[in-house]
Design an enzyme around this catalytic site. Structure first.
Site, PDB file in Angstrom:
ATOM      1  N   PHE A  76      -5.541   9.050  -3.947  1.00 25.49           N
ATOM      2  CA  PHE A  76      -4.341   8.490  -4.580  1.00 25.49           C
ATOM      3  C   PHE A  76      -3.995   7.201  -3.831  1.00 25.49           C
ATOM      4  O   PHE A  76      -3.883   7.214  -2.608  1.00 25.49           O
ATOM      5  CB  PHE A  76      -3.143   9.441  -4.470  1.00 25.49           C
ATOM      6  CG  PHE A  76      -1.830   8.786  -4.863  1.00 25.49           C
ATOM      7  CD1 PHE A  76      -1.317   8.961  -6.133  1.00 25.49           C
ATOM      8  CD2 PHE A  76      -1.130   7.974  -3.971  1.00 25.49           C
ATOM      9  CE1 PHE A  76      -0.116   8.344  -6.514  1.00 25.49           C
ATOM     10  CE2 PHE A  76       0.063   7.352  -4.347  1.00 25.49           C
ATOM     11  CZ  PHE A  76       0.566   7.543  -5.614  1.00 25.49           C
ATOM     12  N   GLU A  77      -3.826   6.141  -4.584  1.00 21.60           N
ATOM     13  CA  GLU A  77      -3.338   4.905  -3.986  1.00 21.60           C
ATOM     14  C   GLU A  77      -2.628   4.123  -5.064  1.00 21.60           C
ATOM     15  O   GLU A  77      -3.117   4.060  -6.195  1.00 21.60           O
ATOM     16  CB  GLU A  77      -4.494   3.995  -3.520  1.00 21.60           C
ATOM     17  CG  GLU A  77      -5.267   4.447  -2.317  1.00 21.60           C
ATOM     18  CD  GLU A  77      -6.413   3.481  -1.965  1.00 21.60           C
ATOM     19  OE1 GLU A  77      -7.078   2.957  -2.874  1.00 21.60           O
ATOM     20  OE2 GLU A  77      -6.629   3.266  -0.772  1.00 21.60           O
ATOM     21  N   ILE A  78      -1.493   3.559  -4.715  1.00 20.78           N
ATOM     22  CA  ILE A  78      -0.947   2.478  -5.522  1.00 20.78           C
ATOM     23  C   ILE A  78      -0.853   1.316  -4.545  1.00 20.78           C
ATOM     24  O   ILE A  78      -0.327   1.485  -3.446  1.00 20.78           O
ATOM     25  CB  ILE A  78       0.444   2.823  -6.098  1.00 20.78           C
ATOM     26  CG1 ILE A  78       0.356   4.070  -6.988  1.00 20.78           C
ATOM     27  CG2 ILE A  78       1.012   1.633  -6.877  1.00 20.78           C
ATOM     28  CD1 ILE A  78       1.689   4.556  -7.504  1.00 20.78           C
TER      29      ILE A  78
ATOM     30  N   TYR B 216       0.867  -1.176   0.000  1.00 17.09           N
ATOM     31  CA  TYR B 216       0.000   0.000   0.000  1.00 17.09           C
ATOM     32  C   TYR B 216       0.905   1.228   0.000  1.00 17.09           C
ATOM     33  O   TYR B 216       2.046   1.159   0.461  1.00 17.09           O
ATOM     34  CB  TYR B 216      -0.891  -0.006   1.256  1.00 17.09           C
ATOM     35  CG  TYR B 216      -2.008   1.006   1.202  1.00 17.09           C
ATOM     36  CD1 TYR B 216      -3.174   0.754   0.476  1.00 17.09           C
ATOM     37  CD2 TYR B 216      -1.896   2.239   1.859  1.00 17.09           C
ATOM     38  CE1 TYR B 216      -4.193   1.694   0.411  1.00 17.09           C
ATOM     39  CE2 TYR B 216      -2.909   3.177   1.794  1.00 17.09           C
ATOM     40  CZ  TYR B 216      -4.051   2.911   1.072  1.00 17.09           C
ATOM     41  OH  TYR B 216      -5.055   3.843   1.001  1.00 17.09           O
TER      42      TYR B 216
ATOM     43  N   HIS C 131      -9.455   1.997   4.507  1.00 18.43           N
ATOM     44  CA  HIS C 131      -8.213   1.439   3.946  1.00 18.43           C
ATOM     45  C   HIS C 131      -7.026   1.687   4.883  1.00 18.43           C
ATOM     46  O   HIS C 131      -6.186   0.809   5.067  1.00 18.43           O
ATOM     47  CB  HIS C 131      -7.888   2.092   2.597  1.00 18.43           C
ATOM     48  CG  HIS C 131      -8.743   1.604   1.468  1.00 18.43           C
ATOM     49  ND1 HIS C 131      -8.526   1.985   0.169  1.00 18.43           N
ATOM     50  CD2 HIS C 131      -9.782   0.742   1.435  1.00 18.43           C
ATOM     51  CE1 HIS C 131      -9.418   1.395  -0.617  1.00 18.43           C
ATOM     52  NE2 HIS C 131     -10.192   0.638   0.128  1.00 18.43           N
TER      53      HIS C 131
END
Ligand SMILES: *[C@@H]1O[C@H](CO)[C@@H](O)[C@H](O)[C@H]1NC(C)=O
Ligand SMILES: *[C@@H]1O[C@H](CO)[C@@H](O)[C@H](O)[C@H]1NC(C)=O
Ligand SMILES: *[C@@H]1O[C@H](CO)[C@@H](O)[C@H](O)[C@H]1NC(C)=O
Length: 454
Positions: free
Chosen positions: A341-343, A284, A378
């Site tokens: 924003f998440e990768i 994450y 999350h």
């Protein structure tokens, strides 16, 4: 000289006439008429300058120059044909020098003709050498978001993906319309794919008391809590929390990069972040973090604590609990990663641990009886169920989503990556950011110059 004086006189005359007409028409006619007469006036004025001003000269347009295309889709670059352009054009404008190994042919982007079905995953290699990860961009959007998401796509492509050609999955609770598909397919360098969200993933689950949920929305509306009275916002938060990674299209990938409408990327992304995640065992990641709006999650932490009691096996050693709690877990300090924003790893989200966590939270009903956001959901999951070194802070991905900016601290980084963000807008070291706490937890030294940005 005499000629230009005459033009200045024309301009002044036209301006005065415009003002006079505006006043006359604004007192006597409707808005529509006014607009029309002003437009007519401008048109007449334009004809005065015919032949002198290129923008008003519409009778003999010069042929548009074809954009240089570095887009080498392996299925299509072997033909060497110039499609749809008059042959004379290529004589007038000599071809741009091409990177070796790439076609010098100018050809239409094949994806703009067939909607996102014809590009090969993983073999598509626009510029950057090396293998591709099993990864995709993902966007939840409505048809009306088309221009806002186009801005985002353009920036992500320019700063990164045009060199990599990763796929892009678009999800919607409705069918995407032709405009949305046409525009976004044209802008993306990888395959653009469109999925409809099933009703079982977007709607009220059976155990939710509709009346109770409606009462809460009314209360939140009165308290003026942002999106407090919105049903669709709640479906969206629940979907991002528990379902997007299980959509049939998303099941085909291992990593995702979430992109929302109207974001900005201010710096080049000079390497493959998906590869970075895979090679460094990151699950994450984030660029911005902050404190959540307490009123939206009054019982979230209670629900989480109940979950940790029922499923102690899912809590990771060396987790990041310290970052989200100042009293060893009794209370939540509201710190969360800003999840627009998440990768991240889809495999992690699909793991038993995460699914048990989401299912538990979902049963407690806070997505509807409160307004739980996917960001704290999350973030708490990552902080408790991942070792903290599996969460990555991407300092070098400069990002804006209204109203916050992450602009990398450190001038050399900004110069190296051709950044165009104003470092004084950087939110990182602001008192409402949780980044300093992230650094403290990891015992990292803060980057030079951070005090100046507090
Ligand atoms: C590139 O252009 C040269 C000169 O016009 C031509 O000989 C060559 O075949 C072209 N290469 C490709 C891949 O089209
Ligand atoms: C990519 O990941 C998905 C999900 O794990 C898997 O089903 C698929 O086979 C993978 N594709 C490739 C090409 O490795
Ligand atoms: C957590 O569990 C306790 C005890 O079983 C219960 O009273 C409480 O309502 C639960 N909290 C939530 C938010 O579900």
């Amino acid at each position: 000289m005499a000629g230009s004086t005459r033009y200045i006189r024309y301009i002044l005359l036209a301006f005065v006439t415009l003002v006079v007409i505006f006043f006359i028409s604004s007192s006597s006619s409707t808005v529509d008429d006014r607009v029309k007469s002003a437009t007519d006036l401008l048109k007449k004025q334009g004809s005065l300058f015919k032949g002198h001003s290129p923008s008003s000269d519409s009778t003999s347009p010069s042929p548009p120059k074809p954009p240089p295309r570095f887009h080498s889709d392996e299925e299509h670059d072997t033909s060497g044909q110039v499609l749809g352009n008059p042959p004379s054009l290529s004589e007038e404008s000599p071809p741009e020098p091409m990177p070796s190994g790439h076609s010098n042919a100018t050809s239409p982007n094949p994806s703009s003709q067939k909607l996102g079905t014809n590009k090969q995953p993983f073999t598509h290699n626009p510029v950057a050498p090396g293998e591709r990860m099993n990864a995709t961009f993902v966007t939840l959007a409505r048809n009306s978001d088309v221009w806002e998401i186009s801005r985002s796509i353009r920036q992500v492509e320019d700063r990164f993906n045009r060199n990599y050609g990763y796929d892009w999955v678009f999800l919607n609770d409705d069918e995407f319309d032709d405009t949305f598909k046409k525009v976004t397919t044209t802008l993306t360098s990888g395959r653009a794919r469109y999925g409809k969200i099933g009703e079982d993933h977007w709607g009220f689950p059976s155990w939710i008391d509709q009346e109770k949920a409606a009462t809460v929305r009314e209360e939140m509306r009165e308290k003026k809590i942002i999106y407090g009275d919105s049903i669709s916002y709640r479906h969206m938060c629940r979907y991002e929390s528990g379902f997007f990674f299980r959509h049939p299209l998303m099941m085909e990938y291992e990593y995702y990069w979430r992109v929302e409408p109207s974001i900005e990327l201010f710096c080049d992304v000079s390497y493959d972040p998906f590869k970075y995640m895979a090679e460094n065992n990151k699950k994450y990641s984030f660029v911005l973090s902050l404190y959540e709006y307490r009123e939206t999650i009054p019982t979230l932490w209670d629900s989480v604590k109940n979950f940790t009691q029922s499923f102690p096996q899912h809590i990771a050693k060396d987790n990041a609990l310290w970052w989200i709690s100042e009293d060893e877990g009794k209370n939540y300090n509201n710190c969360h990663f800003w999840s627009n924003f998440e990768i991240g790893s889809l495999e992690w989200l699909r793991s038993d641990a995460y699914i048990d966590y989401f299912t538990h939270l979902d049963k407690d009903g806070g997505f509807f009886y409160e307004r739980w956001g996917d960001a704290p959901v999350h973030s708490i999951a990552a902080a408790l169920m991942l070792p903290k070194d599996e969460i990555h802070f991407f300092n070098d991905i400069a990002y804006y989503h209204v109203p916050f900016t992450h602009c990398p601290t450190g001038e050399q980084t900004r110069l190296d990556l051709k950044c165009h963000c104003d470092p004084s807008h950087n939110f990182d070291w602001n008192g409402y950011s949780c980044l300093a706490r992230w650094y403290d937890m990891n015992d990292w030294e803060k980057p030079e110059g951070w005090q100046d940005e507090q």
